[in-house]
Design a protein around this motif. Structure first.
Motif, PDB file in Angstrom:
ATOM      1  N   VAL A  40      52.343  40.912  47.319  1.00  0.00           N
ATOM      2  CA  VAL A  40      52.017  41.975  46.359  1.00  0.00           C
ATOM      3  C   VAL A  40      52.073  43.341  47.033  1.00  0.00           C
ATOM      4  CG1 VAL A  40      50.250  42.867  44.788  1.00  0.00           C
ATOM      5  CG2 VAL A  40      50.626  40.393  44.979  1.00  0.00           C
ATOM      6  N   THR A  84      45.704  43.100  41.516  1.00  0.00           N
ATOM      7  CA  THR A  84      46.586  41.937  41.387  1.00  0.00           C
ATOM      8  C   THR A  84      46.260  40.880  42.433  1.00  0.00           C
ATOM      9  OG1 THR A  84      48.335  43.354  40.502  1.00  0.00           O
ATOM     10  CG2 THR A  84      48.990  41.191  41.316  1.00  0.00           C
ATOM     11  N   ALA A 123      51.683  44.519  36.619  1.00  0.00           N
ATOM     12  CA  ALA A 123      50.672  43.534  37.008  1.00  0.00           C
ATOM     13  C   ALA A 123      50.851  42.226  36.242  1.00  0.00           C
ATOM     14  CB  ALA A 123      49.274  44.102  36.768  1.00  0.00           C
ATOM     15  N   GLU A 144      53.799  40.396  37.740  1.00  0.00           N
ATOM     16  CA  GLU A 144      53.457  39.845  39.055  1.00  0.00           C
ATOM     17  C   GLU A 144      52.576  38.605  38.923  1.00  0.00           C
ATOM     18  OE1 GLU A 144      53.124  43.318  42.333  1.00  0.00           O
ATOM     19  OE2 GLU A 144      51.856  43.615  40.580  1.00  0.00           O
ATOM     20  N   LEU A 145      51.562  38.676  38.095  1.00  0.00           N
ATOM     21  CA  LEU A 145      50.619  37.566  37.969  1.00  0.00           C
ATOM     22  C   LEU A 145      51.326  36.290  37.515  1.00  0.00           C
ATOM     23  CD1 LEU A 145      47.564  39.400  36.350  1.00  0.00           C
ATOM     24  CD2 LEU A 145      47.724  38.524  38.692  1.00  0.00           C
ATOM     25  N   GLN A 191      42.885  35.747  34.481  1.00  0.00           N
ATOM     26  CA  GLN A 191      42.461  37.142  34.358  1.00  0.00           C
ATOM     27  C   GLN A 191      41.063  37.249  33.750  1.00  0.00           C
ATOM     28  OE1 GLN A 191      45.804  39.972  33.114  1.00  0.00           O
ATOM     29  NE2 GLN A 191      46.600  37.980  32.479  1.00  0.00           N
ATOM     30  N   THR A 210      42.899  39.180  41.607  1.00  0.00           N
ATOM     31  CA  THR A 210      43.029  38.251  40.483  1.00  0.00           C
ATOM     32  C   THR A 210      43.733  36.960  40.911  1.00  0.00           C
ATOM     33  OG1 THR A 210      43.116  40.100  38.915  1.00  0.00           O
ATOM     34  CG2 THR A 210      43.915  37.971  38.133  1.00  0.00           C
TER      35      THR A 210
END
Length: 502
Positions: A179, A314, A453, A456-457, A368, A317
């Motif tokens: 990240v 990020t 975000a 990415e997640l 999340q 999480t």
């Protein structure tokens, strides 16, 4: 006798002021202590979730609590958040900041997170426009993320060795580099590898310490009573530690900006955010325009904001998500089965696969929700006199949409402490939209990096689980699900057993 009467009268006046007078025109809330406010409530209920869920019930979704001498009007009812921060968004675009802290940490009122008014609107607009040019929300950004995912999973496979399994791996380091490289490439044009890794690890350790320090009750007290920073133990235990962190940040970001200024060529199309900002500065000078808020001090603070926000939330999480996978092997097995059934080639999972991986996507949503990394949302400030649920709120009042209470509301999410992806699925297994899932806050000041975000997640979570199985290290208890108090609520460090699946 007279002295005792004076002391008695002063005591009565002191208590009358703190227990009634200063609170009389604000929504009701828990009784604050003089000087400390409601910090004692939070200290005894770290990281603070239970305080806000309790106050939500007691005061019907809107209440005032105090951090030191600062009153905060907190809205914890989702529908009321919509009526205030969304439908009447302009009223809540102000940012409650602490000028002495901005001066010491940034050298003034700069950046995008802690500014407001015309400056904030202009800088946010520029950021969104520039980031869209670099592929935010489009295939070009997806491919950049997948490049880092490939690097991360390849490195993990190498570290697992010939057996394809290791009993005690700390995933945090792999997630950090993945990240961190994404946001650093966007801002400064390079990823963390080779000799740059030592630089990154030093910065990440500093950032973790700083985020925990800045969210501690003692630091919150210093923010509202800044004179405390000159007296021990506040001076050396907290204020000086903040200065050490600040100096490391100034060194890193100052070096990045200086190197970009040295190599800047106005005839070349920008390939990173720093170049784009410098080109805007150059354009204004060439056109004879007022530089306004486009100068290197602003660029410096802007990069700090985007670097920290783009990485911290990020990574934190994802660390929570992997921790829940270790605790919920049955859910992890369902994700593995869904991926194996629908992704049969060797390619990476892409954003276009979300529709054929509804359970995996639901798990990302639940990750999340349960991560719930903001026990205290960032503070807004009213830009004019207004009314919330019948209570008159004067201009300049600190307000916050208390999203942690929404994400833990049992009326919306039954048994909210459980990790349950089916909350985001219909009975037939199709995706279910839940409006109350608001991890990026809401209104005009919600996270400007939300699209990045979210991408990415999903891509990191799904591709990591596609290739690896996570479990408890042999002979050890499951890692703690307790969070650490800070600006963001981080899990404690943990290690797990990792096995390669493909």
């Amino acid at each position: 006798m007279v002295s005792w009467l004076i002391i008695g009268a002063a005591t009565v006046a002191f208590l009358f002021y703190h227990m009634y007078w200063k609170r009389r025109n604000l929504p009701p809330g828990p009784m604050p202590l003089p000087l400390f406010g409601n910090l004692h409530n939070i200290v005894f209920n770290l990281p603070g979730y239970s305080c806000h869920t309790k106050w939500h019930k007691e005061y019907n979704g809107v209440y005032t609590y105090w951090i030191g001498t600062l009153p905060i009007v907190s809205v914890s009812d989702y529908q009321l958040m919509q009526e205030t921060f969304v439908k009447d968004g302009d009223t809540y675009t102000g940012r409650k900041r602490f000028d002495w802290l901005s001066d010491e940490f940034r050298g003034g009122n700069y950046g995008v997170i802690e500014t407001d008014g015309p400056m904030w609107r202009e800088q946010r607009r520029f950021s969104l426009h520039t980031l869209r040019d670099f592929g935010f929300g489009r295939n070009i950004m997806e491919e950049k993320i997948l490049d880092e995912v490939r690097e991360m999973t390849a490195k993990l496979r190498v570290d697992l060795g010939a057996t394809g399994s290791a009993p005690k791996i700390d995933l945090a380091g792999y997630l950090d580099i993945c990240v961190g490289s994404i946001i650093n490439a966007i801002l400064f044009g390079y990823r963390f590898e080779g000799e740059k890794l030592a630089e990154f690890y030093d910065m990440k350790e500093m950032l973790d310490n700083h985020m925990r320090l800045a969210g501690r009750p003692e630091m919150l007290l210093i923010m509202t009573l800044p004179w405390l920073r000159h007296f021990p133990p506040f001076s050396w235990a907290y204020h000086q530690a903040m200065i050490v962190n600040r100096n490391k940040m100034w060194d890193f970001f100052g070096r990045q900006v200086s190197e970009h200024e040295r190599d800047f060529d106005p005839t070349v199309e920008p390939t990173d955010y720093c170049q784009a900002f410098l080109k805007e500065i150059y354009r204004r000078k060439e056109a004879g325009e007022d530089e306004g808020n486009f100068h290197t001090k602003q660029l410096f603070s802007h990069c700090i904001d985007l670097w920290i926000a783009g990485m911290e939330t990020t990574i934190t999480t994802l660390r929570w998500g992997m921790l829940h996978m270790i605790h919920n092997s049955d859910i992890q097995a369902k994700i593995h089965a869904e991926i194996d059934e629908n992704i049969t080639s060797d390619r990476e999972i892409q954003m276009s696969d979300k529709n054929i991986l509804p359970y995996t996507m639901a798990a990302v949503n639940e990750m999340q929700r349960t991560a719930n990394i903001l026990a205290q949302n960032l503070l807004h400030k009213t830009t004019r006199d207004t009314t919330i649920n019948g209570y008159k709120i004067p201009e300049g009042t600190a307000c916050a949409p208390q999203i942690c209470a929404v994400l833990l509301n049992p009326e919306i999410f039954p048994q909210p402490e459980r990790f349950d992806p089916t909350r985001f699925l219909n009975a037939d297994g199709s995706p279910k939209k839940v409006d109350e899932l608001v991890p990026f806050s809401l209104g005009k000041r919600q996270c400007l990096g939300e699209s990045l975000a979210r991408m990415e997640l999903f891509l990191v979570f799904a591709n990591l689980l596609r290739k690896f199985k996570l479990s408890i290290s042999p002979g050890e208890e499951p890692p703690s699900l307790k969070g650490q108090m800070g600006v963001t609520v981080q899990p404690f460090s943990y290690k797990c057993c990792i096995e390669a699946r493909r």
